[in-house]
Motif scaffolding. Sequence first.
Motif, mmCIF file in Angstrom:
data_model
loop_
_atom_site.group_PDB
_atom_site.id
_atom_site.type_symbol
_atom_site.label_atom_id
_atom_site.label_comp_id
_atom_site.label_asym_id
_atom_site.label_seq_id
_atom_site.Cartn_x
_atom_site.Cartn_y
_atom_site.Cartn_z
ATOM 1 N N GLY A 1 0.805 -1.214 0.000
ATOM 2 C CA GLY A 1 0.000 0.000 0.000
ATOM 3 C C GLY A 1 0.836 1.261 0.000
ATOM 4 N N THR A 2 0.284 2.293 0.616
ATOM 5 C CA THR A 2 0.971 3.583 0.732
ATOM 6 C C THR A 2 2.101 3.483 1.746
ATOM 7 N N GLU A 3 3.251 4.030 1.393
ATOM 8 C CA GLU A 3 4.400 4.018 2.297
ATOM 9 C C GLU A 3 4.302 5.231 3.220
ATOM 10 N N VAL A 4 4.143 4.973 4.524
ATOM 11 C CA VAL A 4 3.996 6.022 5.513
ATOM 12 C C VAL A 4 5.293 6.093 6.321
ATOM 13 N N LEU A 5 5.977 7.246 6.238
ATOM 14 C CA LEU A 5 7.219 7.465 6.988
ATOM 15 C C LEU A 5 6.942 8.476 8.093
ATOM 16 N N ILE A 6 7.359 8.135 9.319
ATOM 17 C CA ILE A 6 7.020 8.932 10.495
ATOM 18 C C ILE A 6 8.306 9.283 11.229
ATOM 19 N N TRP A 7 8.507 10.581 11.456
ATOM 20 C CA TRP A 7 9.605 11.001 12.329
ATOM 21 C C TRP A 7 9.092 10.936 13.764
#
Length: 844
Positions: free
Chosen positions: A754-760
């Motif tokens: 799916g969508t690649e979610v990157l979180i700091w």
Amino acid sequence: MDDTITVERVGHALLVASRGADGDAAALAAALAPERYRTAVVVGASAVEAVARLDPWVIADLDEHVSGSVRLVAPNLAATGPDGELPPAHLLAERLGVEVVAPDDALVPLQGGNVFVAGSDAGWVAYRPDGGRRRSGPRHPAPWWQELLPRDAGEQIPLGLWLRAPGSPERADDPLRTRVPDPGRLTVVVGAPGEPAPGVPEVAEVLRALPGEARDRAVLVCYGCDVAQALADELGGPVRALHGVPGPDGPVHLDECGDPTWRPFALESVYLPGAAPVVDRWLAPVPSMTMVAPAAYRLAEGWRLDVLPRGVLARPDDLVPDPAWSEPAGATADLVVAAGGAVPATVVTALAELVRALPDDVRENLRVVPTSPFAADAVRGLPGWDDPDDAPRRHAVVVTPDGRVLPAEPLLAVSPAAADLVVHLDQVPEVSDKATAAPAVGVPRRAPDRPVAPVEVVGVDAVVGVPEPEGSAPIPATATVARRAAVPAPVAPPLVAPTSQPVAPAPRPVAPLPTQPAPSAPAAATAPAAPAPTPTATPAPVPPPVAPEPTSRVPDLTSALPAAVSSLTAPPSPRRTPPVEPITATPPAGPEPIAGPEQATGPTTGTLADRVEATPAEPVRPSRREPLQVPRDARSTAGQRAAVRAALGSRYDVANRAVARLLAERPGLRAPGADAAALTAELTVVRVFALDHEADHDLDFHTCLAAGLRRLPTLRGVVLRGAPVDADHRVGTVLTLPEPTLAGNALPARPVPGTEVLIWSTTARRLDGLLDDDRRDDVLLPAHTRLRVLAVEETDRRRVLLAEEGTPEDQALKRLRATVAARAATGPADEEEVTRWFGDLPVS
């Protein structure tokens, strides 16, 4: 300067070495932890001479790369020259104008980026540009207790202090010299194999010289000796001791040559003055065993398995342990078996399966130690059992007319009149399947005019008849006898001699019963009967036995027959006209058995091998519409922890074993004054949730989960998660996590669907060590975490970039895009997607 010497950054350090050389130095530079305001400079063997003489080109390169003070990781750079020359580290501090820290003796690299300066009174020396000088301990990174050690007490090793008797030989290659120190507490090693132990008063004096906190948190390692109890008596206070030498995977026993032998289940005990030691930290001998008490697990019905320093103790629940059984740990892993009476067949089977399920290193060093003749009979044939006489078993059996099996040599005194109850064994039918038949607890009688076939009794070594009164001829026994195999087959427990009380039936597994009663006559023969052997002397004819009238004193023992009795065959009776179908192993349809409380919580019934091999069935979980709201600072109570443990059943025990190993390897998780029981329970809940984060749990579980997450270290960096492609993520939207959310470390690159979610993130909790190595990149975002959408990008795939609310957006966005570039450069395109990091993120 040699043109091949270069200065380059490796990890958080600088590496000074020739091109293509000094691979060990490069590995050490990559493993070193960063220091605030200080740059580590690892000097390879090919460049030590150039740095020591302050080669101008090397110094110029260092001046260009370093910022702040410098730590030189190379041997002897802080030592004074043979002719009184100033140390190279002193000169380098004046040349660079910064503080330079270097060792003044040989350097020993350890695992995990640790280094130790070996040598008498050696350590790290810091030189300032103005000529100032300051010494520190030999370990880097320095544990909090390093500066509290007395300098004149024993020998310093990476673990802490090593106390040995005066005049002991040098042990330069001892593995203790390469063990990584415990950052949370001091380790005091006493003695060594093959040499006298130091005196107890001398060891007590060293411990008294330690400051209060260091002494209270110190742990003892008795290396080739046993002085822990004597030290507790001498000090008049508790003494903690490890059962083995610290190793990469926990304590391990070493032989006289320093080679590892086996890893104990009892990790640490507390020795009290004038009292028996208490096992404080332990591991389950088999992960799937159910814990019934601290350091005790269920072996079979009515029997438990206690964890001891020397191994394990198998005993009945009502048998009080003898203190003599709790010997100190030794070179062998002991399976102590204690029994005050006959050992049930289920326990014999469980012991054999326990031995097969033990870890390889324990099984290879196993020694079986029975404490009574009954225990010796039960363990005969087990791996690790050494019978010096190899004598046959003493107990023989006889079969009474009413079908009971009794000892030929009863445990209680029996009058000669008991011989009237003996039936000849040449009247016992043949066992059709000798490989699987169980011992005959009760057998059908044959018709007196039919031929006789021998019987094989599995699990006993002698079958005899009770002697006739004096002056009469003995009754011959024609049974075929088989010795016990290497691993004992299930045997029925020996019964005591007849008394006025009914004989209890032998325990057997509960199984659905047929709806129709079994016929009283024997099953049809499946094989022709073998001819009876011809005796050398023909005895007087014996009249057929007459079955007694059933009374309350003679119970029906047919209910105690194992399933294998159905394979017993006998010639059909001439009066029997209609054939009788043999009893099969498949029961007819009937009502389902009602699950007991143990069945509802995990596989605690059946054999131990079944519990080892089988995984607990996943219960049907009702869907929950709304997530449970738990306060951010929730704290669990003892009642909640007990309820969670009961609800999880065997899953709790399996996870608890991993938590015990984690705490053994990282005692720093044990905060001073923390409740050890609460810590272990809450971390166990975190592991259960991380392994099955989609399961439905109650409020007690999530309260323990929230409390456990606060105990774990945080990850400051970019984490990764997948989300549905059609999810609505608009810039500026704030996402709130009502419950902990599983994610993964963004680097190394692992694809997600799916969508690649990157979180700091600055509050994600690391799970490395709590989970297995294949899931060391997993992290958990705690509940109530607020995430702001910073950007939505459509390039090679759809990406959403988020940061925890309150983080500077420009700085976070810069780091997020740098991570995207690093993932694109290093991530394999054909790697399997990590589906556990996929799911919706709730929008507030």
